[in-house]
Motif scaffolding. Structure first.
Motif, PDB file in Angstrom:
ATOM      1  N   LEU A 155       0.832  -1.204   0.000  1.00  0.00           N
ATOM      2  CA  LEU A 155       0.000   0.000   0.000  1.00  0.00           C
ATOM      3  C   LEU A 155       0.869   1.257   0.000  1.00  0.00           C
ATOM      4  O   LEU A 155       0.556   2.249  -0.677  1.00  0.00           O
ATOM      5  N   GLY A 156       1.962   1.225   0.748  1.00  0.00           N
ATOM      6  CA  GLY A 156       2.865   2.369   0.765  1.00  0.00           C
ATOM      7  C   GLY A 156       3.462   2.643  -0.606  1.00  0.00           C
ATOM      8  O   GLY A 156       3.586   3.798  -1.031  1.00  0.00           O
ATOM      9  N   LEU A 157       3.800   1.584  -1.335  1.00  0.00           N
ATOM     10  CA  LEU A 157       4.347   1.744  -2.688  1.00  0.00           C
ATOM     11  C   LEU A 157       3.271   2.224  -3.654  1.00  0.00           C
ATOM     12  O   LEU A 157       3.550   3.002  -4.577  1.00  0.00           O
ATOM     13  N   MET A 158       2.041   1.777  -3.442  1.00  0.00           N
ATOM     14  CA  MET A 158       0.926   2.294  -4.242  1.00  0.00           C
ATOM     15  C   MET A 158       0.794   3.799  -4.041  1.00  0.00           C
ATOM     16  O   MET A 158       0.559   4.553  -4.986  1.00  0.00           O
ATOM     17  N   ALA A 159       0.943   4.237  -2.784  1.00  0.00           N
ATOM     18  CA  ALA A 159       0.813   5.658  -2.465  1.00  0.00           C
ATOM     19  C   ALA A 159       1.934   6.484  -3.093  1.00  0.00           C
ATOM     20  O   ALA A 159       1.781   7.684  -3.299  1.00  0.00           O
ATOM     21  N   GLU A 160       3.065   5.836  -3.381  1.00  0.00           N
ATOM     22  CA  GLU A 160       4.159   6.527  -4.059  1.00  0.00           C
ATOM     23  C   GLU A 160       3.892   6.653  -5.556  1.00  0.00           C
ATOM     24  O   GLU A 160       4.653   7.283  -6.280  1.00  0.00           O
ATOM     25  N   GLY A 161       2.796   6.033  -6.019  1.00  0.00           N
ATOM     26  CA  GLY A 161       2.438   6.133  -7.422  1.00  0.00           C
ATOM     27  C   GLY A 161       2.948   4.988  -8.274  1.00  0.00           C
ATOM     28  O   GLY A 161       2.912   5.052  -9.499  1.00  0.00           O
ATOM     29  N   LYS A 162       3.438   3.927  -7.643  1.00  0.00           N
ATOM     30  CA  LYS A 162       4.009   2.822  -8.402  1.00  0.00           C
ATOM     31  C   LYS A 162       2.912   1.910  -8.963  1.00  0.00           C
ATOM     32  O   LYS A 162       1.910   1.663  -8.307  1.00  0.00           O
ATOM     33  N   GLY A 222       4.689  14.304  -5.260  1.00  0.00           N
ATOM     34  CA  GLY A 222       3.956  13.802  -4.103  1.00  0.00           C
ATOM     35  C   GLY A 222       2.474  13.715  -4.299  1.00  0.00           C
ATOM     36  O   GLY A 222       1.749  13.285  -3.417  1.00  0.00           O
ATOM     37  N   VAL A 223       1.977  14.124  -5.470  1.00  0.00           N
ATOM     38  CA  VAL A 223       0.541  14.083  -5.727  1.00  0.00           C
ATOM     39  C   VAL A 223       0.268  13.064  -6.815  1.00  0.00           C
ATOM     40  O   VAL A 223       0.904  13.083  -7.851  1.00  0.00           O
ATOM     41  N   PRO A 224      -0.692  12.126  -6.604  1.00  0.00           N
ATOM     42  CA  PRO A 224      -0.979  11.127  -7.610  1.00  0.00           C
ATOM     43  C   PRO A 224      -1.415  11.757  -8.929  1.00  0.00           C
ATOM     44  O   PRO A 224      -2.165  12.708  -8.946  1.00  0.00           O
TER      45      PRO A 224
END
Length: 243
Positions: A159-166, A237-239
């Protein structure tokens, strides 16, 4: 694409009509208030309704309340809301709807023609577009979500990596696992966050918003956050769309 515009400011309304027409869209109605919006939607059957949050007669929340009503009465119609300010209560209600085809932008974004038209296309295609200032203000006021405690360490990491946009492929590469394994972790974390099955891809949006809220992250810079059914990336930092 058939579009209805509901905006009381004449110059902005006429400007958006011109922009949309030049981009090949058909503006089937342009209204100065929400009085006849429901009838116009029923008669013209637009694919997208673009409306201001604050409309006559009180210039408070007529537009966004109408957007919520339209989402309920015409679920197939895409809605793009424009505002000078963030109406937090109603913005949260719209986002909590958990369906695609929704946008909430501050009017400053309209001045960037390419970005505005990209937002229109994203919403019309069933995606979600959120102004970073909207995201920042909503996240600032949310408290710790205990649902995150249900996740395993690996699911939290995904989930953290998803939040980084990966993307799923990038996550798999970062964790040295298969893409199928990543998909299984994502499916499990969706369930644990009580994000039921959908067809719009918005579970990914909601999962990341939950993570960012509890990590006290957010940004008021950059462009609006664009989410579609299968893409997700980040910019300052913004998707954003296009991973």
């Amino acid at each position: 694409m058939r579009v209805i515009i509901c905006e009381d400011a004449v110059l902005l309304r006429e400007g958006m009509i011109r922009l949309l027409q030049d981009a090949g869209h058909e503006v089937v109605a342009a209204l100065a208030d929400a009085t006849g919006l429901e009838d116009a939607v029923t008669e013209a059957e637009p694919e997208l309704v673009l409306l201001d949050v604050r409309l006559p007669p009180t210039f408070t929340d007529e537009g966004i309340r109408e957007a919520i009503r339209l989402r309920a009465s015409h679920p197939a119609i895409r809605i793009l809301v424009l505002s000078q300010y963030v109406e937090e209560r109603y913005a949260a209600e719209l986002i909590a709807d958990r369906r695609g085809g929704l946008g909430y932008l501050l009017k400053d974004r309209v001045t960037d023609i390419e970005e505005f038209l990209e937002s229109v296309e994203t919403v019309a295609g069933g995606g979600t577009v959120l102004d970073p200032e909207v995201v920042a203000q909503l996240l600032h006021r949310r408290s710790r979500d205990s649902r995150l405690d249900r996740l395993t360490p690996r699911e939290s990491q995904v989930l953290g990596l998803m939040a980084e946009g990966k993307s799923n492929q990038s996550i798999a590469k970062a964790l040295f696992v298969t893409e199928g394994s990543v998909e299984k972790h994502i499916s499990q974390l969706f369930q644990k966050l009580d994000l039921g099955a959908d067809t719009d891809g918005n579970r990914r949006v909601l999962a990341v918003l939950t993570y960012l809220a509890n990590a006290n992250q957010g940004s008021s810079g950059g462009g609006p956050a664009h989410y579609s059914s299968n893409t997700y990336s980040s910019n300052t930092g913004v998707p954003r769309r296009g991973a």
